[in-house]
Design a protein around this motif. Structure first.
Motif, PDB file in Angstrom:
ATOM      1  N   LYS A  57     -50.641 -21.563  -4.358  1.00 48.98           N
ATOM      2  CA  LYS A  57     -49.450 -22.256  -4.864  1.00 48.98           C
ATOM      3  C   LYS A  57     -48.163 -21.499  -4.533  1.00 48.98           C
ATOM      4  N   GLY A  80     -49.169 -28.914 -15.933  1.00 49.15           N
ATOM      5  CA  GLY A  80     -50.517 -28.680 -15.428  1.00 49.15           C
ATOM      6  C   GLY A  80     -51.528 -28.734 -16.544  1.00 49.15           C
ATOM      7  N   ALA A  81     -52.796 -28.554 -16.173  1.00 51.46           N
ATOM      8  CA  ALA A  81     -53.853 -28.453 -17.168  1.00 51.46           C
ATOM      9  C   ALA A  81     -53.783 -27.086 -17.836  1.00 51.46           C
ATOM     10  N   SER A  84     -54.038 -24.093 -15.511  1.00 56.51           N
ATOM     11  CA  SER A  84     -53.367 -24.363 -14.235  1.00 56.51           C
ATOM     12  C   SER A  84     -53.000 -23.083 -13.488  1.00 56.51           C
ATOM     13  N   ASN A  85     -53.481 -22.971 -12.246  1.00 54.23           N
ATOM     14  CA  ASN A  85     -53.061 -21.876 -11.371  1.00 54.23           C
ATOM     15  C   ASN A  85     -51.598 -22.032 -10.975  1.00 54.23           C
ATOM     16  N   HIS A  86     -51.196 -23.263 -10.728  1.00 53.68           N
ATOM     17  CA  HIS A  86     -49.807 -23.512 -10.352  1.00 53.68           C
ATOM     18  C   HIS A  86     -48.852 -23.093 -11.467  1.00 53.68           C
ATOM     19  N   LEU A 105     -48.526 -27.701 -20.646  1.00 49.46           N
ATOM     20  CA  LEU A 105     -49.953 -27.657 -20.338  1.00 49.46           C
ATOM     21  C   LEU A 105     -50.723 -28.640 -21.204  1.00 49.46           C
ATOM     22  N   LEU A 164     -46.711 -31.797 -10.862  1.00 47.58           N
ATOM     23  CA  LEU A 164     -48.077 -31.295 -10.919  1.00 47.58           C
ATOM     24  C   LEU A 164     -48.445 -30.605  -9.611  1.00 47.58           C
ATOM     25  N   GLY A 165     -48.932 -29.367  -9.703  1.00 53.91           N
ATOM     26  CA  GLY A 165     -49.374 -28.639  -8.520  1.00 53.91           C
ATOM     27  C   GLY A 165     -48.269 -28.256  -7.557  1.00 53.91           C
ATOM     28  N   SER A 202     -54.011 -31.868  -6.447  1.00 51.10           N
ATOM     29  CA  SER A 202     -52.821 -32.735  -6.465  1.00 51.10           C
ATOM     30  C   SER A 202     -52.443 -33.200  -5.061  1.00 51.10           C
TER      31      SER A 202
END
Length: 339
Positions: A57, A80-81, A84-86, A105, A164-165, A202
């Protein structure tokens, strides 16, 4: 992926803040390739990026943070979730450049154990001093982010909202740039890849790579994705649209053909962030054979698809396959109970 000379891509007119330390290496997985007895497997080590625990990302964030700074932003918000890495890397990038960061999140993944809710990326979000808004899985995160941005703007803040992402057309430029990097490295190392395999969440990484190939006059049909977020029928049109939006940022005269996007849903399993036996086996295989760590949500599932295609002969002996290894290592700790 063949061409007689190494084409290049000029993205210098777009605002950009450097977050990577240079090109990420391409490495041959000799032991794993020999063990599977099929195609030769290589990895593009997008996990070897130093900032914030690393991950793919950051390429998108170079352009997103660059645009935010060019607009005079003092705050960045993204969605993100829960793991989320992003979101984690947005918080790290914001810390690096001196922006405030808020993360919206959602509890999209039906996991309620302590490791998932509080460890992994969530732990790092707090260390990077991001403000986290914890929403239920049914919430509209982007709507919440826009409403929160308007609240802050009313207080005099200048807010930049990432989707997102980070997969806006601007964010996807990061992977158009990566496409040029892969092509340059291929020429330097005298490698011709028959296929480039990626996870698709995404859609921004695949869209950016395809756009980059099209912008360089190369055939993007070698790029193949395993979806980890939605069914192929849903993911395909979104990825195609992003690829077209991205390539038209680079050159408005260009268009991505409908057959340039290849998406396989065979490794998705029950859904996003939900482990599968193939993923678990593949994470263990990569770790025990090559000493490399795949994450359980993105690369674990996509690499499982690659392994299956090598094992069944779909990617046969003599082919060279490049896997874009996206990082996401903190996710392993959030999914500790699965291993």
């Amino acid at each position: 992926m063949n061409s007689t000379s190494s084409p290049s891509l000029d993205l210098s007119r777009f605002p950009r803040r450097t977050l990577l330390d240079g090109p990420t290496p391409i490495q041959h997985l000799a032991r794993l390739s020999a063990r599977l007895g099929g195609a030769d497997i290589y990895v593009k080590r997008e996990d070897l990026t130093g900032l914030g625990g690393g991950g793919n990302k950051l390429r998108k964030l170079e352009f997103l943070i660059g645009e935010a700074l060019a607009r005079g932003a003092d705050t960045v918000i993204t969605v993100g979730a829960r793991q989320s890495n992003h979101a984690r890397l947005t918080a790290a990038a914001a810390a690096r450049v001196g922006l405030r960061c808020e993360l919206v999140l959602t509890r999209t993944v039906p996991r309620f154990d302590h490791d998932y809710l509080e460890n992994g990326n969530v732990l790092l979000d707090a260390l990077f001093d991001a403000r986290v808004h914890d929403l239920p899985g049914t919430a509209n995160a982007l709507q919440f982010a826009e409403e929160r941005a308007n609240e802050l703007r009313a207080q005099g803040r200048n807010v930049y909202v990432c989707p997102l992402g980070g997969s806006s057309p601007v964010g996807c430029l990061g992977y158009a740039d990566c496409a040029a990097e892969i092509v340059a490295q291929s020429h330097t190392q005298n490698l011709a890849f028959d296929r480039i395999v990626v996870p698709n969440g995404s859609g921004g990484m695949q869209a950016g790579l395809v756009a980059g190939f099209v912008a360089m006059g190369l055939d993007p049909s070698c790029i193949a994705a395993f979806t980890v977020l939605g069914r192929a029928a849903h993911t395909y049109p979104l990825t195609l649209e992003k690829a077209n939006q991205t390539v038209q940022l680079i050159d408005p005269s260009l268009r991505v053909s409908d057959d340039a996007i290849s998406i396989d849903e065979a490794q998705l399993g029950p859904g996003y962030g939900i482990p599968t036996e193939n993923m678990r086996a593949t994470v263990r295989l990569m770790a025990s054979t090559e000493g490399l760590l795949l994450d359980p949500v993105y690369s674990g599932k996509a690499f499982a698809g690659l392994v299956e295609n090598v094992s069944t002969g779909k990617y046969p002996v003599g082919q060279k396959i490049l896997f874009v290894m996206t990082g996401g290592l903190p996710g392993l700790f959030a999914y500790r109970n699965e291993f």
